[in-house]
Design a protein around this motif. Sequence first.
Motif, mmCIF file in Angstrom:
data_model
loop_
_atom_site.group_PDB
_atom_site.id
_atom_site.type_symbol
_atom_site.label_atom_id
_atom_site.label_comp_id
_atom_site.label_asym_id
_atom_site.label_seq_id
_atom_site.Cartn_x
_atom_site.Cartn_y
_atom_site.Cartn_z
ATOM 1 N N PRO A 91 6.830 7.240 -3.101
ATOM 2 C CA PRO A 91 7.284 8.487 -2.074
ATOM 3 C C PRO A 91 6.451 9.461 -2.151
ATOM 4 O O PRO A 91 6.119 10.191 -1.116
ATOM 5 C CB PRO A 91 8.861 8.756 -2.792
ATOM 6 N N LEU A 92 6.040 10.079 -3.262
ATOM 7 C CA LEU A 92 5.316 11.109 -3.202
ATOM 8 C C LEU A 92 3.720 11.008 -2.796
ATOM 9 O O LEU A 92 3.119 11.794 -2.193
ATOM 10 C CB LEU A 92 5.367 11.976 -4.590
ATOM 11 N N THR A 93 3.272 9.677 -3.547
ATOM 12 C CA THR A 93 1.834 9.372 -3.146
ATOM 13 C C THR A 93 1.719 8.979 -1.372
ATOM 14 O O THR A 93 0.780 9.499 -1.159
ATOM 15 C CB THR A 93 1.461 8.159 -3.783
ATOM 16 N N GLY A 94 2.874 8.343 -0.972
ATOM 17 C CA GLY A 94 2.744 8.067 0.372
ATOM 18 C C GLY A 94 2.944 9.343 1.298
ATOM 19 O O GLY A 94 2.412 9.423 2.407
ATOM 20 N N LEU A 95 3.613 10.470 0.696
ATOM 21 C CA LEU A 95 3.814 11.606 1.388
ATOM 22 C C LEU A 95 2.407 12.301 1.521
ATOM 23 O O LEU A 95 1.830 12.807 2.401
ATOM 24 C CB LEU A 95 4.836 12.678 0.625
ATOM 25 N N TRP A 96 1.543 12.320 0.295
ATOM 26 C CA TRP A 96 0.441 12.872 0.460
ATOM 27 C C TRP A 96 -0.611 12.132 1.319
ATOM 28 O O TRP A 96 -1.438 12.750 2.165
ATOM 29 C CB TRP A 96 -0.315 12.625 -1.038
ATOM 30 N N PHE A 108 0.941 -1.212 0.008
ATOM 31 C CA PHE A 108 -0.055 0.084 0.163
ATOM 32 C C PHE A 108 0.891 1.248 0.108
ATOM 33 O O PHE A 108 1.778 1.464 0.836
ATOM 34 C CB PHE A 108 -0.904 0.021 1.203
ATOM 35 N N PRO A 109 0.562 2.195 -0.849
ATOM 36 C CA PRO A 109 1.604 3.486 -0.757
ATOM 37 C C PRO A 109 1.178 4.555 0.411
ATOM 38 O O PRO A 109 0.649 5.538 0.046
ATOM 39 C CB PRO A 109 0.955 3.934 -2.423
ATOM 40 N N ILE A 110 1.436 4.105 1.467
ATOM 41 C CA ILE A 110 1.347 5.046 2.460
ATOM 42 C C ILE A 110 2.485 5.599 3.264
ATOM 43 O O ILE A 110 2.351 6.468 3.884
ATOM 44 C CB ILE A 110 0.532 4.240 3.719
ATOM 45 N N GLY A 111 3.625 5.308 2.736
ATOM 46 C CA GLY A 111 4.708 5.893 3.398
ATOM 47 C C GLY A 111 6.000 6.320 2.306
ATOM 48 O O GLY A 111 5.455 5.994 1.088
ATOM 49 N N ARG A 112 6.777 7.091 2.594
ATOM 50 C CA ARG A 112 7.659 7.729 1.735
ATOM 51 C C ARG A 112 8.925 6.896 1.214
ATOM 52 O O ARG A 112 10.044 7.250 1.418
ATOM 53 C CB ARG A 112 8.116 9.034 2.258
ATOM 54 N N THR A 113 8.368 5.714 0.500
ATOM 55 C CA THR A 113 9.750 5.160 0.271
ATOM 56 C C THR A 113 9.049 4.114 -0.806
ATOM 57 O O THR A 113 7.952 4.230 -1.262
ATOM 58 C CB THR A 113 10.157 4.329 1.748
#
Length: 359
Positions: free
Chosen positions: A256-261, A247-252
């Motif tokens: 990275p940018l989706t996770g930051l959002w 899942f794209p929840i972290g900055r890695t």
Amino acid sequence: GNQLPYIDRVQITILQDSKLIPLKVIAGEIDAQFRPFDLKDLSLLKENASKGDYRVLNWAVGDGGATVFYINWDIKDPKLRPIFRNQDFRIALSIAINRERINQIVWNGLATPAQATMGKYLIHYQGIPWAQDFHKRWTTTYAEYNPEKAKRLLDKVGLKDVDKDGWRDLPDGTPLKLLIDVTSDNLTAIDGLNLVAKDLQAIGLNVSLNVIGPELWGTRAQNGDFHFQGWATAGDIDLLNYPDNIFPIGRTRFHPLTGLWHSTGGKQGEPPVGPMKKLLDLYEKALGTRNEIERNRIVLEACRVHITEGPFAIAACYDLPAIVVVKNNFRNVPEFGITGPWAIGEPGTSEPSQFFFKR
């Protein structure tokens, strides 16, 4: 009953160089060591077991990928973004890799050539009757070795050798140079990803390793300044405790940018699009589901997005064996267990309160 002599004190020695661990084991200076060993140390440890008065147990890491790199979905370069988000490009990268060769050279033939997954011990397979068929499909998705097909896919994407220098160029004719970020202290990752780079070079991609310190690696990862992010192993067995493998929840990793959002409530980064939005919607749905089996099914639907719209992570192998060493008088340690990537923690799937020293 008779009280066993359970351990009542744990003393941990921190070594600057992990290569010293096998030597201390052989010298009989370690009672129990669950991680980390290099698989190349297995023969040495077995040969000296009698001398060091210890036994070697064959556990499993429980990883989802060995020799792994993540593709930056959020790449900032406007010329690279449509390329990286093109599934044909990502499939081409995957089928260009000679997984069996990497398994033999890097992992001593002890791993299983496969696509990046979350491994066969994923807890979300529990209660799902079709889980094993699903897992088999996942491990084989875009995992065949077919460099000629990879070349055709790159042609289709528009990456052709315009200036005839032997390297593919971007559709507008500008040179294409790609980097795999890897930390300088991760020698196993460097060994494996060097082979990956050679496989990608063989299909005309100018790919090289960017070997940097861990701090710079982390900064580039969080800022989304990388092309590909390299790891020796990756994956986990619990995707709600450690979700950012899928899942794209972290900055890695790949987001990275989706996770930051996501982590800033939409104040920074970029809002999710396409498969990233699907994955975040499924993540929120899973968190709001109380029934365990239904929650597992939702998590696997997210994993299915990685199959049908990925790959976002590419691996050479998975299912690594793990070396566990314990002294002969250190008892109640299971003959088999999972050391785990991160969710389990050391000493893996065992119960330290049951360990004891045999007198």
